[in-house]
Design a protein around this motif. Structure first.
Motif, mmCIF file in Angstrom:
data_model
loop_
_atom_site.group_PDB
_atom_site.id
_atom_site.type_symbol
_atom_site.label_atom_id
_atom_site.label_comp_id
_atom_site.label_asym_id
_atom_site.label_seq_id
_atom_site.Cartn_x
_atom_site.Cartn_y
_atom_site.Cartn_z
ATOM 1 N N LEU A 101 5.269 -3.813 -1.561
ATOM 2 C CA LEU A 101 5.242 -2.668 -1.429
ATOM 3 C C LEU A 101 4.615 -1.095 -2.948
ATOM 4 C CD1 LEU A 101 8.674 -2.705 -0.198
ATOM 5 C CD2 LEU A 101 6.316 -2.098 1.472
ATOM 6 N N LEU A 102 5.030 -1.820 -3.960
ATOM 7 C CA LEU A 102 4.815 -1.386 -5.300
ATOM 8 C C LEU A 102 3.427 -1.212 -5.231
ATOM 9 C CD1 LEU A 102 7.481 -2.429 -7.113
ATOM 10 C CD2 LEU A 102 7.716 0.075 -6.568
ATOM 11 N N ALA A 103 2.432 -2.176 -4.775
ATOM 12 C CA ALA A 103 0.986 -1.966 -5.183
ATOM 13 C C ALA A 103 0.795 -1.072 -3.830
ATOM 14 C CB ALA A 103 0.327 -3.254 -4.897
ATOM 15 N N SER A 104 0.848 -1.097 -2.309
ATOM 16 C CA SER A 104 0.682 0.477 -2.207
ATOM 17 C C SER A 104 1.234 1.457 -2.776
ATOM 18 C CB SER A 104 1.896 0.102 -0.509
ATOM 19 O OG SER A 104 1.001 0.762 0.676
ATOM 20 N N VAL A 105 2.185 1.778 -2.826
ATOM 21 C CA VAL A 105 2.658 3.284 -3.747
ATOM 22 C C VAL A 105 2.005 3.273 -4.701
ATOM 23 C CG1 VAL A 105 4.645 4.396 -4.787
ATOM 24 C CG2 VAL A 105 5.717 2.955 -3.041
ATOM 25 N N GLY A 106 1.490 2.884 -5.602
ATOM 26 C CA GLY A 106 0.556 2.648 -6.712
ATOM 27 C C GLY A 106 -0.636 3.394 -6.559
ATOM 28 N N LEU A 107 -1.259 2.301 -5.336
ATOM 29 C CA LEU A 107 -2.564 3.113 -4.813
ATOM 30 C C LEU A 107 -2.682 4.322 -4.496
ATOM 31 C CD1 LEU A 107 -5.416 2.870 -4.007
ATOM 32 C CD2 LEU A 107 -4.628 1.626 -1.353
ATOM 33 N N TRP A 108 -1.682 5.431 -4.090
ATOM 34 C CA TRP A 108 -1.471 6.640 -3.617
ATOM 35 C C TRP A 108 -1.872 7.510 -5.204
ATOM 36 C CZ3 TRP A 108 1.455 11.023 -4.845
ATOM 37 C CH2 TRP A 108 0.643 11.944 -3.983
ATOM 38 N N PHE A 109 -1.504 6.966 -5.906
ATOM 39 C CA PHE A 109 -1.116 7.036 -7.746
ATOM 40 C C PHE A 109 -2.071 7.596 -7.931
ATOM 41 C CE2 PHE A 109 3.407 7.726 -6.761
ATOM 42 C CZ PHE A 109 3.974 8.599 -7.541
ATOM 43 N N GLU A 110 -2.963 6.116 -7.487
ATOM 44 C CA GLU A 110 -4.655 5.868 -8.016
ATOM 45 C C GLU A 110 -5.345 6.712 -7.477
ATOM 46 O OE1 GLU A 110 -5.943 2.071 -7.690
ATOM 47 O OE2 GLU A 110 -8.090 2.302 -8.000
ATOM 48 N N LEU A 111 -4.959 7.386 -6.142
ATOM 49 C CA LEU A 111 -5.769 7.843 -4.864
ATOM 50 C C LEU A 111 -5.444 9.365 -5.720
ATOM 51 C CD1 LEU A 111 -5.444 6.728 -1.619
ATOM 52 C CD2 LEU A 111 -7.036 6.426 -2.929
ATOM 53 N N LEU A 112 -4.808 9.875 -5.858
ATOM 54 C CA LEU A 112 -4.225 11.290 -7.281
ATOM 55 C C LEU A 112 -5.587 11.109 -7.832
ATOM 56 C CD1 LEU A 112 -2.738 13.137 -6.856
ATOM 57 C CD2 LEU A 112 -1.082 12.681 -8.066
ATOM 58 N N ILE A 113 -5.070 10.222 -8.687
ATOM 59 C CA ILE A 113 -6.204 10.577 -9.611
ATOM 60 C C ILE A 113 -8.074 10.695 -9.309
ATOM 61 C CG2 ILE A 113 -6.735 9.928 -12.425
ATOM 62 C CD1 ILE A 113 -4.752 8.169 -12.354
ATOM 63 N N ILE A 114 -8.296 9.976 -8.860
ATOM 64 C CA ILE A 114 -9.380 10.098 -8.207
ATOM 65 C C ILE A 114 -9.911 11.475 -7.381
ATOM 66 C CG2 ILE A 114 -11.466 8.695 -6.261
ATOM 67 C CD1 ILE A 114 -9.563 6.199 -6.712
ATOM 68 N N SER A 115 -8.612 11.754 -6.324
ATOM 69 C CA SER A 115 -9.315 13.433 -6.313
ATOM 70 C C SER A 115 -9.211 14.091 -7.041
ATOM 71 C CB SER A 115 -7.829 13.412 -4.884
ATOM 72 O OG SER A 115 -7.965 12.503 -3.863
ATOM 73 N N SER A 116 -8.227 14.364 -7.887
ATOM 74 C CA SER A 116 -7.532 15.693 -9.138
ATOM 75 C C SER A 116 -9.768 15.134 -9.852
ATOM 76 C CB SER A 116 -7.168 15.207 -10.067
ATOM 77 O OG SER A 116 -5.944 14.495 -9.192
ATOM 78 N N THR A 170 -17.674 7.975 -7.943
ATOM 79 C CA THR A 170 -17.662 6.482 -7.974
ATOM 80 C C THR A 170 -17.816 6.266 -9.703
ATOM 81 O OG1 THR A 170 -18.862 7.147 -5.966
ATOM 82 C CG2 THR A 170 -19.278 4.822 -6.895
ATOM 83 N N GLY A 171 -18.776 6.503 -10.641
ATOM 84 C CA GLY A 171 -19.422 5.782 -11.803
ATOM 85 C C GLY A 171 -17.426 6.184 -12.793
#
Length: 255
Positions: free
Chosen positions: A135-150, A169-170
């Protein structure tokens, strides 16, 4: 409803019109079909393979979707000339950009929850263990996506969609390698190489700080300080990248 909420929901509905919900169906079909194959090829490491494959598929699909949505976020508004309507309203460009980022993250959050439920349902279906680390890995993925979106929105504020997608992508791949590059550079006898490795480590986001998928695969615990440190790190980078995007976007001439 405030102007910010209205623009955020508009961004969510626009992303939904891109048929992104089909991604959930594709993910569910791929995972369920592959799980049957997994049961045929492995027994002793079944839980590990199922967790690694499920979380890996979630990451690949959502990262691809994040790059697509964020890199074309502002260019679509410019091509459709709807940006002229926005800047003529009593809404600041800062509000517009933040609302668009919030709408994108809301879309990704809904998809992530749906995928996580499918993933957990599959684990229960095959009698595999459901752990807190998954579950923590799934939540951590959202924060990873937050950085990528930014990152995507930052590049989208001054470049076209193709350039933004390639650069984002790079940055994604570099973000997962900065820690290794830093370690390798420190082993070099060259001062210049060590300096470059250190510069890349501190100037680029380290996405491994919120990547808890390896721990979930091997059923290793993630302590609260490590998780919260990763969350704080991602929020800090999001603040920096979004501030840069706002700075550029507010000075851009749309004539």
């Amino acid at each position: 409803m405030s102007a910010f909420s209205a623009m955020m929901w508009n961004g969510f509905r626009e992303a939904r019109r891109n048929r992104v919900t089909v991604v959930v169906g594709v993910f569910a079909a791929v995972v369920l079909l592959s799980s049957s194959l997994v049961t045929e090829v492995t027994v002793a490491t079944f839980d590990r393979v199922l967790t690694d494959f499920g979380l890996g598929m979630m990451s690949i699909i959502l990262v691809f979707l994040t790059i697509f949505l964020s890199s074309s976020l502002l260019s679509r508004e410019i091509e459709r000339r709807t940006i002229f309507l926005v800047v003529s309203k009593p809404v600041s460009r800062r509000q517009f950009l933040l609302a668009r980022l919030a709408g994108t993250m809301l879309t990704l959050g809904v998809l992530l929850v749906a995928m996580t439920l499918v993933f957990l349902g599959e684990l229960l279906l095959f009698g595999a263990d459901v752990t807190t680390t998954q579950l923590l890995a799934s939540v951590g993925l959202w924060f990873e996506l937050l950085i990528i979106s930014s990152v995507g929105i930052l590049f989208s504020s001054f470049a076209g969609p193709a350039v933004s997608a390639i650069a984002t992508t790079g940055m994604y791949f570099t973000g997962h390698l900065t820690g290794d590059l830093y370690t390798l550079a420190n082993r070099s006898e060259s001062i210049a190489v060590r300096g470059i490795g250190k510069a890349l480590y501190y100037l680029l986001p380290n996405l491994e700080r919120v990547n808890f998928r390896p721990q979930a695969t091997y059923a290793l615990p993630v302590d609260a300080s490590t998780f919260l440190s990763g969350v704080g790190y991602s929020l800090a980078w999001t603040l920096v990248l979004t501030t840069l995007a706002i700075f550029i976007f507010e000075r851009r001439d749309f004539r």
